[in-house]
Enzyme design. Structure first.
Site, short mmCIF file in Angstrom:
data_model
loop_
_atom_site.label_atom_id
_atom_site.label_comp_id
_atom_site.label_asym_id
_atom_site.label_seq_id
_atom_site.Cartn_x
_atom_site.Cartn_y
_atom_site.Cartn_z
N ASN B 102 37.60 62.69 72.83
CA ASN B 102 38.00 63.91 72.10
C ASN B 102 37.02 65.03 72.42
OD1 ASN B 102 36.27 62.26 70.64
ND2 ASN B 102 36.89 63.06 68.67
N ASP B 330 29.38 55.91 66.40
CA ASP B 330 30.15 57.14 66.19
C ASP B 330 29.19 58.34 66.19
OD1 ASP B 330 32.16 58.96 65.84
OD2 ASP B 330 32.66 58.36 63.79
N HIS B 334 26.72 67.76 66.25
CA HIS B 334 27.31 69.09 66.03
C HIS B 334 26.20 70.12 66.01
CE1 HIS B 334 31.35 67.71 65.17
NE2 HIS B 334 30.90 66.83 64.29
#
Lengths: 311, 447
Positions: B102, B330, B334
């Site tokens: 993604n 995971d 950011h």
């Protein structure tokens, strides 16, 4: 005479009533009573002359915004209204950047209303401004809870051991959450009531009773708080149909007969008359709704003064 | 002398002797004090007294860690690069990371996979690629699975969301079966999640945040398990977060379904109370009600959301009993501006490569996990899922991590190799310091 210097005991920001003691809540109400008189007598006109208060309302509001502005002006603060629609927020400026810009222009206090829970916490942690929460998402509306506390105190006296029922869409209500904190702190029993989806989760809130019918909400209640049905909000798949809500939960004079004698009714406004409350009840002798609005400016004067002292 | 700092896979193979380490090798079942000698990148028989000797007393040597779920953010511009992400991995003890698709644009074509693999050739750990399961991750049309398989992908996933259409999942599983690749599912029923930004529970009620019921995960897990049973393909459920989902996997295994799964360190150690400001680990928590620190820290926003104490303890028990195969991070870096917004508007995810071992060791110290299972779930078990071999016998290429399980370190941005530092662990002291990581015979990290 209010001593601003000692007010730092309240902390730097008013993000919620959670964390304020019963004594502090009572003291802020006492200050509001004093402020009401001071305003009438035009005293304390320069108490906050060193302060520049920005009103940043990212959601619509009439009574909260106006009463904060009048409160700040009554105490001599400079006010600036961040017209969100006409500001750089429209150009995609982030909330944090907007607030930092305000700080650099000389703003000292920020009164903020925002649609996202926790937005006041965010700006309090990322700027040097003192922050007063004027309502954030479904989280908190501390000055409304103080208004309601003062209004109830003036009608009932001490709230210790009294039962206050909050009726409506509790799950999405910042007014309900702040009132639960404030009323619990001063020793009242809080009962929340509404259709299942609107009280979901509150059974786990320590000290809060959940009533599953209006009758259970009313019997034994010393005061009622109706919450605004947010007609603008999509009720969602699990919310009740409006007609069903009106049938099962609308407060009227007859139904109020189930509550303790003379139990008053409060509503944070604006009301949807005929929806959560009848016009007759809203305008009748039990109604403290007008009184709540009148207490708005004095409470906000007390809050601005108290938190301005917390340098 | 082996230099301190980061190395690359293109460095010359290393030679050294780890003296007196506790060797924990799930591949061979070894857990004993011994020396390990590496000559020119290969584990060799002892004695090997001519090699540079590293005192490893009090330290653990284990097979290199393998992360099944890493966001390297390439292609894209936000929060991480292959270089920074693989350095974070090396510092965390990882020798392989599997890059999730993604990205911007999504990794849904062989050419994009090849380009990423080429960019990672001189990285600080091996990068394997998980390609998108559907074109553009839009959920409608499966990608060119057969072509992707030949370009070296280790699985496909629309991570960030599940694949909503049953028909599409069935087709993907059927086509993957002969390729022996797993569909890696982010199990979230968007309808049931209903825009929630944290887990349903007392903290969400108190904070007034839209909440996500555990059924949002459970429903998708049950659906995927049923589809995998019918289609006969391999399914891997990633970042499971609820006790109910774990029970569903346990039941499916008993029926013979080909399913593997992983959980993240944050889901087994943190709880929804962290959103309210708590920083007590699941195993030390006594009360979940109320706010104990600063609430609404956007670093605690993650999908699936941090769950309850009971869920976290169930995940740990399931790692220990083998229901959960692997621990996957995971790792979701950011940039700060994606987190410096109100909680519900913040990008979900936290960085995890450099704290995974530490959170596992904290669980070991708390008696909730054995060191043997922790090492296995970080190294050999995930490696097996993507077809990599791990183990420390003589003759094997050296692929290992050397760590001090008792030393403490403070989590702070300057201590992280990642380009981002979005983790609620900032300021906390954790056990477990990696001393050296060796990937494919090269020293990729040494302190």
């Amino acid at each position: 005479m209010l001593d601003v210097a000692v007010a730092s005991r309240f902390g730097r920001h008013l993000l919620d009533v959670e964390g304020l003691s019963a004594g502090q809540l009572e003291e802020l109400c006492d200050h509001a009573v004093e402020m009401r008189a001071a305003r009438a007598e035009r005293r304390h006109r320069s108490l906050l002359e060193a302060e520049t208060v920005a009103l940043a309302f990212f959601e619509p509001s009439t009574r909260t915004r106006v009463s904060f502005e009048l409160a700040a002006k009554a105490l001599g603060a400079t006010t600036v209204d961040l017209a969100v629609e006409a500001s750089s927020v429209r150009k995609g400026e982030s909330l944090v950047d907007t607030v930092r810009t305000l700080e650099r222009t000389g703003v000292t206090m920020l009164v903020i209303r925002h649609g996202s829970a926790g937005a006041p916490n965010l700006v309090a942690g990322r700027s040097g401004l003192r922050v007063v929460n004027a309502g954030d998402g479904s989280h908190a509306h501390p000055t409304q809870a103080l208004i309601d506390l003062l209004t109830l105190r003036e009608a009932l006296g001490s709230l210790q051991g009294r039962t206050v029922a909050i009726v409506g869409d509790v799950a999405h209500s910042r007014v309900a959450r702040s009132n639960i904190h404030a009323l619990s702190a001063v020793g009242a029993t809080v009962r929340v009531a509404g259709p299942p989806a609107w009280v979901a989760g509150f059974e786990a809130w320590p000290g809060v009773d959940v009533a599953t019918s209006l009758e259970r909400a009313l019997v034994g209640a010393d005061a009622l708080m109706a919450l605004r049905v947010q007609l603008e909000r999509d009720a969602g798949a699990d919310g009740p149909a409006l007609a069903d809500y009106v049938r099962d939960w609308r407060l009227d004079e007859d139904r109020m007969g189930l509550a303790n004698r003379g139990a008053p009714i409060l509503h944070p406004g604006p009301t949807n008359e005929g929806c959560e409350i009848t016009a007759e009840l809203a305008d009748g002798p039990r109604s403290l709704i007008g009184r709540q609005v009148e207490n708005g400016v004095p409470i906000r004067m007390a809050v601005l003064a108290a938190f301005a002292g917390a340098a | 002398m082996i230099a301190r700092g980061f190395g690359r896979l293109t460095d010359p193979p290393a030679s050294f002797l780890l003296a007196g380490a506790r060797v924990v090798d799930p591949a061979t079942g070894i857990d004993e004090l011994r020396d390990i000698a590496v000559r020119d990148g290969v584990i060799v028989d002892l004695p090997a007294d001519d090699l540079e000797r590293i005192d490893a007393s009090g330290l653990v040597v284990a097979p290199g860690f393998c992360d099944l779920h890493t966001h390297l953010r390439e292609p894209g511009t936000e929060g991480e690069t292959v270089a920074s992400g693989t350095r974070a991995a090396a510092r965390g003890g990882y020798t392989t990371v599997c890059a999730m698709p993604n990205t911007d644009p999504p990794l849904d074509e062989s050419a994009a996979v090849a380009a990423l693999l080429a960019r990672a050739a001189d990285a600080a750990c091996r990068v394997r690629v998980i390609a998108a399961a559907t074109r553009g991750r839009a959920g409608h049309v499966p990608t060119e699975l057969e072509a992707l398989a030949t370009s070296g992908v280790v699985g496909v996933s629309d991570d960030g969301t599940g694949v909503p259409s049953e028909r599409v999942v069935r087709e993907i599983l059927k086509r993957l079966a002969p390729l022996d690749l797993p569909l890696i599912e982010h199990a979230e029923d968007g309808e049931a999640a209903g825009g929630g930004v944290m887990r349903v529970g007392p903290t969400a009620t108190r904070l007034g945040l839209p909440a996500w019921p555990p059924e949002a995960e459970e429903r998708m897990v049950e659906r995927d398990l049923a589809l995998a049973e019918a289609a006969g393909g391999r399914i891997h459920l990633t970042h499971l977060s609820t006790a109910a989902a774990i029970s569903a996997v346990r039941r499916a295994r008993a029926r013979g379904t080909r399913v593997t799964c992983d959980v993240t360190p944050h889901h087994f150690s943190m709880t929804d109370a962290w959103v309210g400001g708590s920083r007590r680990f699941a195993w030390e928590e006594t009360s979940l009600v109320g706010t104990t620190g600063e609430p609404y820290d956007a670093a605690t926003r993650v999908n699936p959301p941090l769950a309850t104490r009971e869920d976290a303890l169930a995940l740990l028990a399931a790692i220990e009993d083998g229901t959960v195969d692997a621990i996957a991070t995971d790792h979701a870096p950011h940039p700060s501006h994606r987190k410096a917004v109100p909680f519900g508007e913040a990008a979900p995810g936290l960085v995890g490569l450099e704290t995974a071992l530490s959170l596992g060791l904290a669980a070991v110290e708390a008696g909730r996990l054995s060191l043997r299972r922790l090492v296995e779930a970080l190294s050999t078990a995930p490696a097996e899922i993507i077809g990599e071999r791990r183990g420390l016998p003589p003759g094997a290429t050296a692929d290992l991590v050397l760590f001090d399980p008792r030393a403490r370190w403070q989590v702070e941005p300057g201590a992280l190799g990642s380009a981002s530092s979005n983790t609620p662990l900032l300021g906390m002291e954790l056990p477990g310091v990696v001393r050296m990581t060796v990937a494919s015979g090269r020293v990729t990290y040494r302190r």
